[in-house]
Design a protein around this motif. Structure first.
Motif, PDB file in Angstrom:
ATOM      1  N   THR A 196      -0.003  26.382 -68.967  1.00  0.00           N
ATOM      2  CA  THR A 196      -1.135  26.302 -69.917  1.00  0.00           C
ATOM      3  C   THR A 196      -1.625  24.669 -69.862  1.00  0.00           C
ATOM      4  O   THR A 196      -2.800  24.543 -69.665  1.00  0.00           O
ATOM      5  CB  THR A 196      -0.927  27.040 -71.305  1.00  0.00           C
ATOM      6  N   LEU A 197      -0.573  24.263 -70.119  1.00  0.00           N
ATOM      7  CA  LEU A 197      -1.101  22.431 -70.349  1.00  0.00           C
ATOM      8  C   LEU A 197      -1.264  21.984 -68.949  1.00  0.00           C
ATOM      9  O   LEU A 197      -2.311  20.993 -68.807  1.00  0.00           O
ATOM     10  CB  LEU A 197       0.468  21.912 -70.730  1.00  0.00           C
ATOM     11  N   ALA A 198      -0.504  22.668 -67.949  1.00  0.00           N
ATOM     12  CA  ALA A 198      -0.869  22.236 -66.575  1.00  0.00           C
ATOM     13  C   ALA A 198      -2.437  22.023 -66.104  1.00  0.00           C
ATOM     14  O   ALA A 198      -3.117  21.119 -65.643  1.00  0.00           O
ATOM     15  CB  ALA A 198      -0.254  22.820 -65.453  1.00  0.00           C
ATOM     16  N   LEU A 199      -3.375  23.286 -66.457  1.00  0.00           N
ATOM     17  CA  LEU A 199      -4.542  23.246 -66.265  1.00  0.00           C
ATOM     18  C   LEU A 199      -5.360  22.463 -67.127  1.00  0.00           C
ATOM     19  O   LEU A 199      -6.431  21.971 -66.640  1.00  0.00           O
ATOM     20  CB  LEU A 199      -5.090  24.930 -66.731  1.00  0.00           C
ATOM     21  N   GLU A 200      -4.976  22.273 -68.347  1.00  0.00           N
ATOM     22  CA  GLU A 200      -5.674  21.301 -69.145  1.00  0.00           C
ATOM     23  C   GLU A 200      -5.572  19.786 -68.765  1.00  0.00           C
ATOM     24  O   GLU A 200      -6.616  19.195 -68.686  1.00  0.00           O
ATOM     25  CB  GLU A 200      -5.095  21.344 -70.558  1.00  0.00           C
ATOM     26  N   LEU A 201      -4.549  19.369 -68.238  1.00  0.00           N
ATOM     27  CA  LEU A 201      -4.124  18.046 -68.127  1.00  0.00           C
ATOM     28  C   LEU A 201      -4.453  17.756 -66.753  1.00  0.00           C
ATOM     29  O   LEU A 201      -4.545  16.386 -66.387  1.00  0.00           O
ATOM     30  CB  LEU A 201      -2.653  17.673 -68.631  1.00  0.00           C
ATOM     31  N   LYS A 202      -4.749  18.486 -65.637  1.00  0.00           N
ATOM     32  CA  LYS A 202      -5.017  18.397 -64.397  1.00  0.00           C
ATOM     33  C   LYS A 202      -6.210  17.705 -64.465  1.00  0.00           C
ATOM     34  O   LYS A 202      -6.503  16.690 -63.491  1.00  0.00           O
ATOM     35  CB  LYS A 202      -5.098  19.341 -63.687  1.00  0.00           C
ATOM     36  N   LYS A 203      -7.205  17.883 -65.095  1.00  0.00           N
ATOM     37  CA  LYS A 203      -8.484  17.113 -65.293  1.00  0.00           C
ATOM     38  C   LYS A 203      -8.369  15.659 -65.454  1.00  0.00           C
ATOM     39  O   LYS A 203      -9.193  14.835 -65.339  1.00  0.00           O
ATOM     40  CB  LYS A 203      -9.338  17.544 -66.431  1.00  0.00           C
ATOM     41  N   ARG A 204      -7.125  15.204 -66.260  1.00  0.00           N
ATOM     42  CA  ARG A 204      -6.864  14.027 -66.459  1.00  0.00           C
ATOM     43  C   ARG A 204      -6.118  13.163 -65.671  1.00  0.00           C
ATOM     44  O   ARG A 204      -5.457  12.022 -65.695  1.00  0.00           O
ATOM     45  CB  ARG A 204      -6.059  13.722 -67.948  1.00  0.00           C
ATOM     46  N   GLY A 205      -5.730  14.000 -64.293  1.00  0.00           N
ATOM     47  CA  GLY A 205      -4.860  13.518 -63.350  1.00  0.00           C
ATOM     48  C   GLY A 205      -3.404  13.512 -63.635  1.00  0.00           C
ATOM     49  O   GLY A 205      -2.501  12.707 -63.037  1.00  0.00           O
ATOM     50  N   ILE A 206      -2.902  14.378 -64.637  1.00  0.00           N
ATOM     51  CA  ILE A 206      -1.503  14.495 -65.016  1.00  0.00           C
ATOM     52  C   ILE A 206      -0.818  15.636 -64.462  1.00  0.00           C
ATOM     53  O   ILE A 206      -1.554  16.808 -64.609  1.00  0.00           O
ATOM     54  CB  ILE A 206      -1.477  14.479 -66.592  1.00  0.00           C
ATOM     55  N   THR A 207      -0.116  15.551 -63.772  1.00  0.00           N
ATOM     56  CA  THR A 207       0.631  16.569 -63.120  1.00  0.00           C
ATOM     57  C   THR A 207       1.845  17.227 -63.957  1.00  0.00           C
ATOM     58  O   THR A 207       2.719  16.382 -64.396  1.00  0.00           O
ATOM     59  CB  THR A 207       1.501  16.267 -61.818  1.00  0.00           C
ATOM     60  N   VAL A 208       1.461  18.513 -64.554  1.00  0.00           N
ATOM     61  CA  VAL A 208       2.755  19.186 -65.472  1.00  0.00           C
ATOM     62  C   VAL A 208       3.368  19.962 -64.615  1.00  0.00           C
ATOM     63  O   VAL A 208       2.709  20.831 -63.813  1.00  0.00           O
ATOM     64  CB  VAL A 208       2.051  19.777 -66.562  1.00  0.00           C
ATOM     65  N   GLY A 209       4.671  19.774 -64.503  1.00  0.00           N
ATOM     66  CA  GLY A 209       5.177  20.645 -63.597  1.00  0.00           C
ATOM     67  C   GLY A 209       6.888  21.437 -64.375  1.00  0.00           C
ATOM     68  O   GLY A 209       6.972  20.955 -65.346  1.00  0.00           O
ATOM     69  N   LEU A 210       7.159  22.530 -63.750  1.00  0.00           N
ATOM     70  CA  LEU A 210       8.149  23.125 -64.032  1.00  0.00           C
ATOM     71  C   LEU A 210       9.390  23.240 -62.832  1.00  0.00           C
ATOM     72  O   LEU A 210       9.020  23.533 -61.712  1.00  0.00           O
ATOM     73  CB  LEU A 210       7.986  24.739 -64.455  1.00  0.00           C
ATOM     74  N   VAL A 211      10.739  22.913 -63.178  1.00  0.00           N
ATOM     75  CA  VAL A 211      11.728  22.895 -61.941  1.00  0.00           C
ATOM     76  C   VAL A 211      12.705  23.614 -62.589  1.00  0.00           C
ATOM     77  O   VAL A 211      13.439  23.033 -63.644  1.00  0.00           O
ATOM     78  CB  VAL A 211      12.022  21.313 -61.670  1.00  0.00           C
ATOM     79  N   SER A 212      13.411  24.464 -61.853  1.00  0.00           N
ATOM     80  CA  SER A 212      14.686  25.194 -62.175  1.00  0.00           C
ATOM     81  C   SER A 212      15.594  24.239 -61.420  1.00  0.00           C
ATOM     82  O   SER A 212      15.685  24.179 -60.253  1.00  0.00           O
ATOM     83  CB  SER A 212      14.623  26.504 -61.595  1.00  0.00           C
ATOM     84  N   PRO A 213      16.853  24.023 -62.168  1.00  0.00           N
ATOM     85  CA  PRO A 213      17.745  23.073 -61.799  1.00  0.00           C
ATOM     86  C   PRO A 213      19.113  23.862 -60.676  1.00  0.00           C
ATOM     87  O   PRO A 213      19.704  23.096 -60.104  1.00  0.00           O
ATOM     88  CB  PRO A 213      18.554  22.535 -62.824  1.00  0.00           C
ATOM     89  N   GLY A 214      18.616  25.308 -60.564  1.00  0.00           N
ATOM     90  CA  GLY A 214      19.955  25.696 -59.844  1.00  0.00           C
ATOM     91  C   GLY A 214      21.030  26.191 -60.871  1.00  0.00           C
ATOM     92  O   GLY A 214      20.757  26.158 -61.948  1.00  0.00           O
ATOM     93  N   PHE A 215      22.092  27.019 -60.254  1.00  0.00           N
ATOM     94  CA  PHE A 215      23.019  27.393 -61.095  1.00  0.00           C
ATOM     95  C   PHE A 215      24.192  26.243 -61.195  1.00  0.00           C
ATOM     96  O   PHE A 215      24.600  26.123 -60.179  1.00  0.00           O
ATOM     97  CB  PHE A 215      23.670  28.852 -60.535  1.00  0.00           C
ATOM     98  N   VAL A 216      24.248  25.542 -62.254  1.00  0.00           N
ATOM     99  CA  VAL A 216      25.011  24.285 -62.296  1.00  0.00           C
ATOM    100  C   VAL A 216      26.311  24.274 -63.064  1.00  0.00           C
ATOM    101  O   VAL A 216      26.322  25.026 -64.254  1.00  0.00           O
ATOM    102  CB  VAL A 216      24.165  23.305 -62.586  1.00  0.00           C
TER     103      VAL A 216
END
Ligand SMILES: NC(=O)c1ccc[n+]([C@@H]2O[C@H](COP(=O)([O-])OP(=O)(O)OC[C@H]3O[C@@H](n4cnc5c(N)ncnc54)[C@H](OP(=O)(O)O)[C@@H]3O)[C@@H](O)[C@H]2O)c1
Length: 264
Positions: A196-216
């Motif tokens: 949800t934040l990603a859609l809002e902040l994209k307009k400001r050129g900010i990349t909001v991302g989600l990364v899963s780190p694997g089974f660590v």
């Protein structure tokens, strides 16, 4: 040397001198990126701090109790650009105080790594401990959201402009295989919050991302030993590669550490 080139060089030298006199080091902001990492005392967060430090980045490495974070202090001792800050992401006054301390400092990557699973024995339907649910939700969802809000201006002022949260494929709704009710739902919630934040902040050129780190293999997975597990070193290297390649067009995408898109 032609007269006009000489004039340009003299002007450039004068401009540099004036910037230095004004206390503005011209190379700092543009050339050396900054990452802020939560939960850098151990596990994946510690290794992320080490690898960003080895790259020469400015690293603001936060830990709940820096006195107990010996490995992190060792990294800081050998990397002058690593700064350790005390931070519990559920303590919103401390989050605001840290944001105020770094006011005016561009942060290229805000890396929400801190996370807890909560005691799994109380995440079984029929004997749920709702106080544990609150705690898991506070650390895994509200913490990253508050961090994004508090440090938005710092990220917006940077070159890379990224807010990345470490999530988990256990937060996948379509691919769940049950168990760990609180943890799974917290990561699913984190995914929705950041999408949800990603859609809002994209307009400001900010990349909001989600990364899963694997089974660590970390304290988080203590007692589990499966062939598919990777080390914190491998995980951090893979996560950093995904963050490096994360573009504004991809904002809000749920990524695996392998660079593949994970299913919601
Ligand atoms: N390990 C895995 O297989 C795996 C898989 C998928 C996703 N993840 C995610 O990866 C992230 C890191 O996990 P990990 O395996 O490195 O876990 P870990 O070894 O247990 O480390 C967790 C880190 O989070 C910090 N933390 C906990 N509560 C906090 C709070 N309230 N405020 C600030 N920091 C807090 C801990 O600090 P203290 O030292 O002070 O406790 C520690 O630095 C988590 O978000 C986790 O959900 C891990």
């Amino acid at each position: 040397m032609p007269a006009n080139i000489g004039r340009i060089l003299r002007r450039a030298t004068l401009a540099c001198l004036l910037m230095l006199l004004a206390g503005l080091a011209p190379v700092m902001a543009a050339d050396t990126p900054t990452v802020l990492i939560t939960g850098a005392s151990r596990g994946i967060g510690l290794e992320l701090a080490r690898q960003y430090a080895d790259r020469g980045w400015h690293v603001i490495a936060t830990a709940r109790d820096p006195a107990r974070a010996a490995a992190l202090r060792e990294i800081a001792a050998s990397h002058e650009r690593v700064h350790i800050e005390q931070l519990d992401v559920t303590d919103f006054a401390s989050v605001d105080a840290l944001a105020a301390k770094y006011r005016g400092k561009p942060i290229d990557v805000l890396l929400n790594n801190a996370g807890i699973s909560g005691n799994v024995d109380v995440q079984v339907f029929g004997r749920l401990d709702y106080a544990v649910y609150d705690e898991v939700h506070a650390v895994n969802v509200l913490g990253p959201l508050k961090m994004a809000e508090a440090f938005l201006d710092h990220v917006a002022a940077s070159d890379q402009k990224k807010i990345i949260s470490i999530t988990s494929t256990q937060g996948s709704i379509t691919q769940t295989n049950g168990g760990n009710l609180f943890y799974r739902s917290s990561k699913a919630s984190l995914n929705m919050v950041m999408r949800t934040l990603a859609l809002e902040l994209k307009k400001r050129g900010i990349t909001v991302g989600l990364v899963s780190p694997g089974f660590v293999k970390t304290d988080f997975t203590r007692g589990i030993d499966l062939p598919i597990m990777i080390t914190p070193e491998q995980s951090a290297a893979a996560v950093i590669k995904v963050i490096d390649g994360y573009t504004l067009d991809q904002a809000g995408t749920f990524m695996r550490h392998t660079g593949q898109v994970a299913p919601w």
